[in-house]
Design an enzyme around this catalytic site. Structure first.
Site, PDB file in Angstrom:
ATOM      1  N   ASP A  88       0.865  -1.172   0.000  1.00 59.56           N
ATOM      2  CA  ASP A  88       0.000   0.000   0.000  1.00 59.56           C
ATOM      3  C   ASP A  88       0.908   1.231   0.000  1.00 59.56           C
ATOM      4  OD1 ASP A  88      -2.330   1.737   0.572  1.00 59.56           O
ATOM      5  OD2 ASP A  88      -1.427   1.875   2.569  1.00 59.56           O
ATOM      6  N   ASP A 146      -0.153   5.100   0.720  1.00 63.69           N
ATOM      7  CA  ASP A 146      -0.388   6.173   1.694  1.00 63.69           C
ATOM      8  C   ASP A 146      -0.188   5.700   3.127  1.00 63.69           C
ATOM      9  OD1 ASP A 146      -1.061   7.612  -0.525  1.00 63.69           O
ATOM     10  OD2 ASP A 146      -3.215   7.647  -0.136  1.00 63.69           O
TER      11      ASP A 146
END
Length: 315
Positions: A68, A70
């Site tokens: 991922d 962010d």
């Protein structure tokens, strides 16, 4: 689609959009990876490629790592940093920046995926790029990475990604950010490629529509599944990393899930299942909230305060 017949029409439609978004992201990721390989070959021909490791590395070619973006790889939200760069270049006005910032802050603080709010966020982002050429946004994205993102990469997570690369494994970003932005970040970090939200374009110009839906939650899992199938990967031998409970579907797909800088729900879930945890934050409470890194912008301060008040009322 016959396998979805037991679902209600609304759930079936949402699932179909997730599958479409995942497949589109996987296709875009494979194309970007092929472009990376072509660029590497060209650099090697020109004698400018990075030197080969001193010792050859042999790895499991059926394993890969999915990260991922962010608050896992980078502090803050990539789409917000990208928005700051576009605002600086006068792509939109201050009131639009304030609205965009408020939407991002509300989403992080309220912790609620309200469909109407998510639709508003999506439409705001798409309206910014509608009518612009993909090549133009890619070029600007390179500049924005240097201005706002390069110094926000978590060293600890970067080291984890490098360990996979050193083992001869492919490493992919998986994010709700636009695939173009994610691809730039992946290339700058030396990763294999990126799975991201795919915005529709016709003859190289953005239409203001998405292919499927934002690559978020279940759509991420669909993208990873589609890419694994296309690449011949064994998901039980793969690893995935995220900070958010929204990515539990993706983390649950692989044999080696990691919670990185986890939010409260993911931390609880990970501990219950004995997943590995890593936390690279220093200001735990501020980082857990996940306020965009541009919170110094005056327009965001009011939105943040309002979001906090809203969050308290909802508790």
């Amino acid at each position: 689609m016959a396998a979805l017949g037991w679902l209600t029409p609304r759930r079936r439609s949402a699932t179909a959009r997730s599958v479409l978004a995942g497949e589109a992201a996987a296709e875009a990721a494979r194309k970007s990876s092929q472009q990376f390989e072509a660029l590497d070959a060209l650099e090697a021909k020109d004698g400018t490629a990075t030197a080969e490791p001193e010792f050859p590395v042999t790895g499991d070619d059926r394993a890969a790592a999915f990260f991922d973006l962010d608050n896992t790889v980078m502090q803050g939200a990539a789409i917000f940093h990208f928005g700051r760069g576009l605002y600086k270049r006068k792509f939109f006005q201050r009131r639009e920046l304030a609205r965009f910032a408020w939407q991002q802050t509300w989403f992080r603080l309220a912790g609620v995926e309200d469909p109407d709010h998510m639709q508003d966020v999506r439409e705001s982002a798409l309206s910014i790029v509608k009518g612009h050429r993909v090549s133009e946004l890619m070029s600007i994205g390179e500049e924005i990475y240097d201005e706002y993102m390069a110094d926000r990469i978590w060293p600890g997570t970067r080291a984890l990604a490098q360990a996979h690369l050193d083992a001869g494994q492919k490493v992919w970003l998986v994010t709700a950010a636009p695939v173009e932005t994610a691809t730039i970040i992946a290339r700058r970090l030396g990763l294999t490629g990126a799975l991201g939200t795919v915005a529709e374009s016709v003859e190289g110009v953005y239409t203001g529509r998405l292919v499927g839906e934002p690559l978020h939650g279940p759509a991420k899992a669909e993208a990873v599944r589609a890419l694994a199938h296309a690449e011949g990967l064994d998901l039980t031998r793969c690893a995935a990393y995220s900070d958010s409970h929204n990515d539990i579907p993706m983390l649950s797909l692989v044999g080696h899930p990691y919670a990185i800088n986890p939010d409260t729900k993911l931390r609880k879930h990970a501990r219950a299942r004995e997943w590995r945890l890593r936390d690279y934050r220093t200001g735990r409470k501020a980082a857990k909230v996940g306020i965009p890194a541009a919170a110094g912008v005056g327009a965001i301060a009011g939105g943040t305060a309002a979001a906090v008040a809203l969050h308290r009322r909802r508790r």
